[in-house]
Design a protein around this motif. Structure first.
Motif, short mmCIF file in Angstrom:
data_model
loop_
_atom_site.label_atom_id
_atom_site.label_comp_id
_atom_site.label_asym_id
_atom_site.label_seq_id
_atom_site.Cartn_x
_atom_site.Cartn_y
_atom_site.Cartn_z
N LEU A 64 0.98 -1.60 -0.17
CA LEU A 64 -0.04 0.12 -0.35
C LEU A 64 0.78 1.71 -0.02
CD1 LEU A 64 -3.17 0.50 -0.20
CD2 LEU A 64 -3.37 0.65 2.55
N LYS A 65 1.62 1.03 0.71
CA LYS A 65 2.52 2.55 1.11
C LYS A 65 3.22 2.56 -0.02
CE LYS A 65 6.31 1.89 3.67
NZ LYS A 65 7.52 1.03 4.09
N ASP A 66 3.40 1.59 -0.91
CA ASP A 66 4.05 1.43 -2.31
C ASP A 66 3.76 2.02 -3.71
OD1 ASP A 66 7.11 1.37 -0.52
OD2 ASP A 66 7.44 -0.66 -1.26
N GLY A 67 2.73 1.61 -3.79
CA GLY A 67 1.48 1.56 -4.36
C GLY A 67 1.70 0.92 -5.55
N HIS A 68 1.88 -0.43 -5.34
CA HIS A 68 1.73 -1.86 -5.44
C HIS A 68 1.14 -1.88 -6.60
CE1 HIS A 68 5.66 -3.35 -3.60
NE2 HIS A 68 6.31 -1.93 -4.79
N THR A 69 0.86 -2.60 -7.37
CA THR A 69 -0.32 -2.97 -8.18
C THR A 69 -0.53 -4.62 -8.48
OG1 THR A 69 0.08 -2.88 -10.09
CG2 THR A 69 -0.86 -0.88 -9.10
N ILE A 70 0.51 -5.15 -7.95
CA ILE A 70 0.76 -6.48 -7.97
C ILE A 70 1.21 -7.57 -6.48
CG2 ILE A 70 1.85 -8.52 -9.06
CD1 ILE A 70 2.07 -6.50 -11.88
N LEU A 71 -0.19 -8.21 -6.58
CA LEU A 71 0.12 -8.42 -4.72
C LEU A 71 0.70 -10.10 -4.89
CD1 LEU A 71 -2.19 -7.00 -2.61
CD2 LEU A 71 -0.13 -6.23 -2.63
N HIS A 72 1.63 -10.48 -4.58
CA HIS A 72 2.02 -12.50 -4.15
C HIS A 72 1.51 -12.25 -3.52
CE1 HIS A 72 3.74 -12.47 -8.49
NE2 HIS A 72 3.39 -11.19 -8.81
N LEU A 73 0.81 -13.64 -3.29
CA LEU A 73 0.39 -13.66 -1.66
C LEU A 73 0.03 -15.91 -1.83
CD1 LEU A 73 -2.57 -11.70 -0.30
CD2 LEU A 73 -0.07 -11.43 0.65
N ASN A 74 1.11 -16.20 -2.25
CA ASN A 74 0.54 -17.64 -2.63
C ASN A 74 1.74 -18.48 -1.81
OD1 ASN A 74 0.01 -17.00 -5.82
ND2 ASN A 74 2.36 -17.37 -6.09
N TYR A 75 1.32 -19.58 -1.08
CA TYR A 75 1.36 -19.89 -0.41
C TYR A 75 1.46 -19.70 1.75
CZ TYR A 75 3.46 -22.48 -4.67
OH TYR A 75 3.62 -23.07 -5.79
N LYS A 76 0.74 -19.15 2.16
CA LYS A 76 1.26 -18.45 2.79
C LYS A 76 -0.36 -18.65 4.04
CE LYS A 76 3.51 -14.65 1.75
NZ LYS A 76 4.58 -14.88 1.70
N GLY A 77 -0.53 -20.23 3.47
CA GLY A 77 -1.45 -20.79 4.26
C GLY A 77 -2.68 -20.36 4.80
N LEU A 78 -3.14 -19.04 4.56
CA LEU A 78 -4.67 -18.50 4.45
C LEU A 78 -5.78 -18.77 4.37
CD1 LEU A 78 -3.24 -15.46 2.59
CD2 LEU A 78 -3.23 -15.11 4.73
N GLN A 79 -6.34 -18.87 5.19
CA GLN A 79 -7.89 -18.98 5.63
C GLN A 79 -8.80 -18.77 5.56
OE1 GLN A 79 -8.18 -21.16 9.45
NE2 GLN A 79 -7.97 -22.89 8.83
N GLN A 80 -8.30 -17.78 5.61
CA GLN A 80 -9.54 -16.59 4.71
C GLN A 80 -8.53 -15.01 4.40
OE1 GLN A 80 -11.81 -15.65 7.85
NE2 GLN A 80 -9.94 -14.00 8.25
N LEU A 81 -9.38 -14.29 3.91
CA LEU A 81 -8.29 -12.92 1.91
C LEU A 81 -8.35 -12.39 4.25
CD1 LEU A 81 -10.02 -11.92 -1.18
CD2 LEU A 81 -8.30 -13.55 -0.55
#
Ligand code: ZN
Length: 418
Positions: A64-81
């Motif tokens: 958010l701080k750096d204004g990235h428009t591509i987010l890589h959240l692969n392999y994070k074990g997330l159960q929900q967003l």
């Protein structure tokens, strides 16, 4: 008494991932019995990988701080967003990668991510998509393969820019009619589901160029698929098809059609069980009713000597033909008489021929691929299969041995010592 239990964040050598997960689950069970520890564990956050929720939040805050428009959240074990992601401040994110997490659903607030063009969700446990996914009007690529989807939202047609839809390895039993409204759709992959039909409306996706429906339960395919003038690749392996529409075969844009492993496929000449593989191979169609035609060939040696020159046959190239002279008993008479009928069709009193013969005459399974030949092929042929892309093979057919290009024939003659 204070007991400190530490779970290593890295998988020690000697543990397979599966063992490690089982051990971890046992560990979680154990500490959940202990009140002191409750609330301090985050089972989802590092069961398969080693990223904790706080790390995910850090990634999001940095993005958010750096204004990235591509987010890589692969392999994070997330159960929900992550709730942070669903804040409206992320509405500039264009690509979101969430491969191999533990998501079971997506929240309605996914619709806030108004700039998304790519949503990548393979290898989760998602069983349904919210209707709000169709608020993502910029979406071009949606990948939900390897989940447990039972159905698609009925408003899926309201994604005007969707070009690629990947749905392989789910539990879909049908596709909604509304899929025909996807006017930008170019690639649809529905391999390995439970589909018994394709909706006729799919023939309205005029930009479709790749359609893979392998390993489903299709009994038929829509006849109007031949109207899809951009369709280049159609893969139908491992279904229960009984017929391939002839009009489809005539579609000149189709360069790859694979019908391998459709045990009930009946050609114009009868059941493929009776007539063998080659008879269900159309001019630009590869594969056969009940087994891969490549299985039928004797394995050729790959290196040949011709006039003291060493020649290497491409490993994918194999010859398919019966062991004798290319025409297997008891069919030669049938083949030869059909070719003769075709040749002298104009001279014959056509009305006297039985209807099935007339139909067969007008629909050969292929025509000879030799440059100036074009003789129709009805039952037997010389076929050369060449692997052109992954499991998809291109099969070239010749009506007689003399039509097979000389170089290939010499290479193969030596291999088979014909
Ligand atoms: Zn020929």
């Amino acid at each position: 008494m204070l007991i400190v239990v530490v779970w290593p964040t890295l998988r020690p050598t000697g543990y397979s991932t599966k063992n490690w997960q089982e051990a971890y689950l046992a560990f979680v069970k154990l500490i959940h019995k202990c009140e002191v520890m409750q609330g301090t564990t985050r089972p989802a956050s590092f069961i398969t990988e080693d990223c904790e929720a706080s790390e995910t939040d850090d990634i999001l805050r940095d993005a958010l701080k750096d204004g990235h428009t591509i987010l890589h959240l692969n392999y994070k074990g997330l159960q929900q967003l992550p709730p942070l992601l669903l804040d409206k401040s992320f509405d500039k994110v264009k690509k979101l990668f969430l491969k191999r997490n533990r998501l079971t659903t997506l929240p309605a607030s996914i619709g806030f991510l108004q700039s998304l063009t790519v949503l990548y969700l393979p290898s989760n446990n998602i069983s349904s998509l919210p209707n709000e996914i169709c608020e993502l009007k910029q979406l071009e690529c949606l990948d939900v393969s390897q989940n447990c989807l039972l159905s698609l939202p009925s408003n899926v047609g309201q994604l005007p820019n969707l070009e690629k839809l990947h749905l392989s390895s789910n539990a879909l039993t049908e596709l909604p009619e509304e899929i025909g409204q996807l006017q930008s759709l170019k690639v649809l992959i529905v391999t390995n589901n439970q589909l018994e039909n394709l909706p006729e409306t799919i023939c309205r996706c005029m930009k479709l160029n790749t359609l893979h429906v392998d390993k489903n339960r299709l009994h038929r395919i829509p006849h109007e698929l031949n109207k899809l003038r951009d369709l280049k690749e159609l893969s139908l392996m491992g279904n229960l098809l009984t017929h391939i529409p002839m009009l489809l075969v005539a579609n000149s844009s189709l360069t790859c059609v694979n019908i391998t492993n459709n045990p009930y496929l009946v050609t114009l000449l009868g059941n493929s069980h009776q007539f063998g593989a080659i008879h269900s191979v159309y001019s630009n169609i590869s594969g056969c009713g009940f087994r891969d035609p490549l299985d039928l060939g004797v394995k050729p040696r790959q290196i040949f000597k011709i006039n003291n020159c060493r020649a290497v046959l491409p490993p994918q190239m194999k010859l398919i033909w019966p062991a004798t002279d290319g025409i297997q008993q008891p069919y030669p008479l049938l083949e030869l008489s059909l070719r003769a009928c075709f040749k002298f069709k104009k001279l014959l009193n056509i009305q006297q021929l039985p209807d099935p013969i007339l139909r067969v005459l007008d629909c050969p399974v292929a025509v000879c691929a030799h440059a100036d030949c074009g003789v129709p092929i009805y039952t037997s042929s010389f076929a050369i299969a060449e692997q052109i892309k992954g499991p998809v093979n291109k099969v070239t057919l010749f009506h007689r041995k003399q039509c097979v290009p000389l170089l290939i024939l010499r290479l193969l003659d030596q291999s088979f010592q014909l």
